[in-house]
Structures are given as structure tokens and as C-alpha cells.
Design an enzyme around this catalytic site. Structure first.
Site, PDB file in Angstrom:
ATOM      1  N   TYR A  24       0.827  -1.218   0.000  1.00  0.00           N
ATOM      2  CA  TYR A  24       0.000   0.000   0.000  1.00  0.00           C
ATOM      3  C   TYR A  24       0.856   1.261   0.000  1.00  0.00           C
ATOM      4  CZ  TYR A  24      -3.348  -3.402   1.911  1.00  0.00           C
ATOM      5  OH  TYR A  24      -4.141  -4.486   2.135  1.00  0.00           O
ATOM      6  N   TYR A 152     -14.022  -4.292   4.314  1.00  0.00           N
ATOM      7  CA  TYR A 152     -12.713  -4.730   3.806  1.00  0.00           C
ATOM      8  C   TYR A 152     -12.595  -6.228   4.054  1.00  0.00           C
ATOM      9  CZ  TYR A 152      -7.838  -5.700   3.173  1.00  0.00           C
ATOM     10  OH  TYR A 152      -6.666  -6.264   2.719  1.00  0.00           O
ATOM     11  N   ASP A 246     -16.831 -12.529   8.486  1.00  0.00           N
ATOM     12  CA  ASP A 246     -15.393 -12.327   8.331  1.00  0.00           C
ATOM     13  C   ASP A 246     -14.856 -11.864   9.683  1.00  0.00           C
ATOM     14  OD1 ASP A 246     -12.828 -11.510   7.879  1.00  0.00           O
ATOM     15  OD2 ASP A 246     -13.281 -10.273   6.122  1.00  0.00           O
ATOM     16  N   LYS A 275      -5.533 -13.282  11.111  1.00  0.00           N
ATOM     17  CA  LYS A 275      -4.768 -12.380  11.974  1.00  0.00           C
ATOM     18  C   LYS A 275      -4.312 -12.960  13.327  1.00  0.00           C
ATOM     19  CE  LYS A 275      -5.584  -7.991   9.814  1.00  0.00           C
ATOM     20  NZ  LYS A 275      -6.533  -8.109   8.699  1.00  0.00           N
TER      21      LYS A 275
HETATM   22  C1  PLP Z   1      -6.765  -8.374   7.257  1.00  0.00           C
HETATM   23  C2  PLP Z   1      -8.140  -8.763   6.847  1.00  0.00           C
HETATM   24  C3  PLP Z   1      -8.368  -9.624   5.760  1.00  0.00           C
HETATM   25  C4  PLP Z   1      -7.254 -10.124   4.873  1.00  0.00           C
HETATM   26  O1  PLP Z   1      -6.334 -10.883   5.557  1.00  0.00           O
HETATM   27  P1  PLP Z   1      -4.854 -11.088   4.936  1.00  0.00           P
HETATM   28  O2  PLP Z   1      -4.234 -12.056   5.873  1.00  0.00           O
HETATM   29  O3  PLP Z   1      -4.217  -9.738   4.948  1.00  0.00           O
HETATM   30  O4  PLP Z   1      -5.030 -11.609   3.569  1.00  0.00           O
HETATM   31  C5  PLP Z   1      -9.664  -9.994   5.486  1.00  0.00           C
HETATM   32  N1  PLP Z   1     -10.693  -9.546   6.227  1.00  0.00           N
HETATM   33  C6  PLP Z   1     -10.507  -8.720   7.277  1.00  0.00           C
HETATM   34  C7  PLP Z   1     -11.695  -8.276   8.077  1.00  0.00           C
HETATM   35  C8  PLP Z   1      -9.235  -8.287   7.605  1.00  0.00           C
HETATM   36  O5  PLP Z   1      -9.058  -7.447   8.628  1.00  0.00           O
END
Ligand code: PLP
Length: 429
Positions: A24, A152, A246, A275
Site C-alpha cells: 500500500y 474490507y 469475516d 490475523k
Molecule cells: C486483514 C483482513 C483480511 C485479509 O487478511 P490477509 O491475511 O491480509 O489476507 C480480510 N478480512 C478482514 C476483516 C481483515 O481485517
């Protein structure tokens, strides 16, 4: 080129800097990244010996702090025994243990765990699961996803298609992405009615609704209440549309409960984790489905099987780290620590409300957000944080803190103090 190479720049950075493409980042103007040589607890150590107090736990990952001895020992032991094997046709103890543990702590019958290496891929897999679920049960026309403004969900092509369509980092790709539906998070009665109408009208095409429950992350750190998510889940059930949660960012205690879905009292059809899964030690993610989804893949027809299989899937080192991390959640009072962090963030960030340019201050769990009317001097303010010995990464219109859950009260107070003072300074620039 305005990359200042200081006298203290280590040789390895001088050599590598011209070749490393950063995330980024506009490489033409990007300041030289901080050279980090070691981590410990809640600190980064720089090449010149300075220490930075990490206010964002390396993108929400390092929830137990860095180099936690229990995780280090588990990974070291696994490294000696078996660093990696392919997962097709083979089981190993760390993966079997992790899958069973995740199934045990996830709500409802989210019991079927598919491992991958990153959050974005976990989302791709969730989307493929949903698409193939409908195909397998004879409804191949269910191919669209509905997600929310400010969402996101990752940087891969499928995930990009369900990020905020206008205001995401992916506007450059608008023309080539899969056409999906996007709706405002239904936080008012009126929006709830609109949302229900959109779902009802598109029920024959919709495969799934995708939501980051309670806290939207990189799309703008917007919060909504548990009942909003419960209502979304209710509408999905009413019109028989799948719900994908998510929880890549919200999972593992960040919002105050182990999973945000638990506060909303819902069981999504599919949940994505990433994460915090390994405590910030190794890249790993998981897509977990309910029995209803899983059962639709059971068939005499090989084509009904889930068509996915990352090379490093269920990497034993990552599984060992995740198992150790989950044990820490049981052995140490992580959720209590998160509740305490929330109190302190609320109290200490509140004065930001009086700073010119600040439009909102909000906290939930170990997440503190200061939203401004318009960000400016982004690189300069990031630099100011480093000068004062903390690591924070304001972005878009957001200053935020997502510290490790083990951060001490005095460290947290220092972190908040520098955050508030720096926003005051920034406001006068
Ligand atoms: C960080 C994130 C992703 C993507 O995860 P990566 O490991 O960076 O590919 C997807 N959804 C959410 C809500 C995120 O915070």
C-alpha cells in the site's frame, strides 16, 4: 526520491531497500521504513537500539505480545520434529488438534475447518464454499454476494469484489471485479427495511451476505451494535441466503469476546479466521463451516468436493503456534485484559473529542479509534509517532490503537498519552 538514508541505516537495509516493494505504498515518496532487528513483549527494537512501543500489535496479530515463551517453545519443538508436510492425504497432530479446538470454541455447529495461509484466501475459500454449496444442491444461479459499505475483506480478486465498491483501496480494479451487491450496514430501521428488500428481491441470485461483525476494519473502522448483526442474520435465514462472518480481524478476543459472533448471538454459516490465529507468529487462516454447508459437499460425485488446496495448508509450525495461542487464551485472563484495555482506551482517548478536526472517538474491546474529518500530513504524523517511541499507523481518516492484550497499564497510558498529544500537534499543522 525523498528517501533519507541516515548515517545509522544498517548495511542490509541499504542493500535491500532498492529491491523491496512495500505494501500500500507509493514507492516514489515512501520514507525509508524503520529497520527492526528484534521484538520482545510489546516492543520493537530498531537497528540503532531505540525501542518502539507497538500500539497496533502488528496489524492486530500479536495478541499475546511478541516472542511469548509458550508459543516460541511450541514452534521450536515443531520445527525440530516436522516443519512442514503437504496436507493432501496426510494428517498430523498439530492440525487435528487445532481443528478440534477451533470447533470446540466456535459457536454452534461451526465444526468443519479448512486451513489456508492468509485472511484473503480464507475469504476466497468462503466464497467458493458458498458458490459450490448452492451448485451442489442444484441452485447454480446463486452466484452473487452482498457485502457492506466500508467493508474490507482482503486484497485478492474475489475478496476485492466484496470490499467497499467506491471507497476501498481497490477502486483501480472496479471494471474487472465480479459484480456484487453492496449495501449500507443496516443500523437504522429504515436501512433494515431497505436491506431486507434487497435480500428479498435478489434471493434467487444471492449466494451469501458477508459481514465483519461489530467492527469493520481496514475499510474505515466503523462499529455497529450486536443487534444489527443479529438482524442481518435473521434476514439471511428468512430468505435462505447464507451468512459469512469475516472475523479475520475481530476473532480471538479483539472485540471483548472470543468471537464477535458470540456477542451478536448468531451462528453464521461460514466464519473466516486469520490475523490473531497464531498469536502473530506465522501466517495462517481458517474457513470454518457448519454441518449444513459441509454435508452439501458429501456425495458419490467427485465434482462435488471442495476444489481448493493451498500448498502450505495446515503448516505444522503455524498449527503449533495456533495451538499454543489458544492454550494461552485458556490459561491467562485474556478477555479480562481486553475489558480493562477497553476501559483505559475509553477514558484516555476521550479528550480527543475536543481536538479540532476530530469527529468521533470510539472504543470496543482492545480497539480504540479516533476519526478525523480529513487526514493530512500522514507520513509526517507517522514519523512523529516513531520519534516519540511508539508504533502506530493512522490511515484514511483514522488514528487507531489495537494493542496486544498483555500490555501493562502504564504502557497503555503512555501509548494513549502520546496518541492524544500527537493528534493535538497534528491538528495544528
Ligand atoms: C486483514 C483482513 C483480511 C485479509 O487478511 P490477509 O491475511 O491480509 O489476507 C480480510 N478480512 C478482514 C476483516 C481483515 O481485517
Amino acid at each position: 526520491m525523498s528517501k533519507l538514508i541516515a548515517a545509522s541505516t544498517p548495511a542490509w537495509q541499504m542493500r535491500g531497500n532498492p529491491h523491496v516493494w512495500m505494501p500500500y505504498a507509493q514507492m516514489q515518496t515512501l520514507p525509508l521504513p524503520v529497520p527492526v532487528v528484534r521484538t520482545e513483549g510489546v516492543y520493537w527494537e530498531l537497528a540503532d537500539g531505540r525501542r518502539l512501543l507497538d500500539g497496533i500489535a502488528s496489524w492486530w496479530t500479536a495478541c499475546h505480545g511478541y516472542n511469548h515463551p509458550a508459543i516460541v517453545a511450541a514452534v521450536a519443538k515443531q520445527l525440530e520434529t516436522m516443519p512442514h508436510i503437504m496436507f493432501a492425504g496426510a494428517h498430523h497432530e498439530p492440525a487435528c488438534r487445532l481443528a478440534a479446538s477451533l470447533a470446540a470454541i466456535l459457536p454452534g455447529d461451526l465444526d468443519y475447518v479448512f486451513f489456508s495461509d492468509s485472511g484473503s484466501v480464507a475469504i476466497e475459500i468462503a466464497m467458493k464454499m458458498a458458490l459450490q454449496y448452492w451448485r451442489n444442491i442444484g441452485q447454480a444461479a446463486r452466484t452473487r454476494f452482498l457485502s457492506f459499505h466500508d467493508a474490507y475483506h482482503g486484497d485478492t480478486t474475489g475478496a476485492m469484489s466484496i470490499c467497499d465498491p467506491v471507497d476501498s483501496m481497490h477502486a483501480n480494479f472496479a471494471g474487472i471485479l465480479l459484480p456484487q451487491l453492496s449495501h449500507a450496514v443496516p443500523t437504522t430501521r429504515e436501512l433494515q427495511q431497505q436491506f431486507e428488500k434487497v435480500v428479498a428481491n435478489n434471493r434467487n441470485e444471492l449466494a451469501a451476505v458477508v459481514i465483519e461483525p461489530l467492527v469493520q476494519g481496514a475499510g474505515g473502522m466503523r462499529f455497529h451494535e450486536p443487534d444489527v448483526v443479529a438482524q442481518i442474520s435473521h434476514v439471511c435465514q428468512k430468505y435462505d441466503v447464507l451468512l459469512i462472518a469475516d472475523e479475520v480481524a475481530t476473532g480471538f478476543g479483539r472485540t471483548g469476546s472470543m468471537f464477535a459472533c458470540q456477542q451478536c448471538e448468531i451462528v453464521p454459516d461460514i466464519i473466516c479466521l486469520g490475523k490473531g490465529l497464531t498469536g502473530g507468529v506465522l501466517g495462517m487462516a481458517a474457513t470454518v463451516a457448519t454441518k449444513r454447508i459441509y454435508d452439501a459437499f458429501l456425495s458419490d460425485d467427485p465434482a462435488c468436493a471442495l476444489q481448493h488446496g493451498p500448498t502450505y495448508m495446515a503448516n505444522p509450525l503455524a498449527c503449533a503456534a495456533a495451538n499454543a495461542s489458544l492454550e494461552l487464551f485458556q490459561q491467562e485472563p485474556r478477555l479480562k485484559q481486553v475489558a480493562h484495555i477497553e476501559q483505559i482506551l475509553r477514558q484516555e482517548l476521550a479528550p480527543c473529542r475536543d481536538i479540532t478536526g476530530v469527529v468521533d472517538v470510539r472504543c470496543r474491546g482492545a480497539i480504540g479509534v479516533v476519526q478525523v474529518a480529513a487526514m493530512h500530513d500522514l507520513q509526517r504524523v507517522r514519523q512523529r509517532f516513531v520519534e516519540q517511541g511508539i508504533w502506530a499507523r493512522p490511515f484514511r481518516d483514522i488514528f487507531y490503537l489495537t494493542p496486544a492484550f498483555v500490555m501493562s497499564e502504564s504502557e497503555l497510558l503512555r501509548l494513549c498519552h502520546i496518541m492524544v498529544q500527537t493528534i493535538k500537534e497534528w491538528s495544528a499543522w
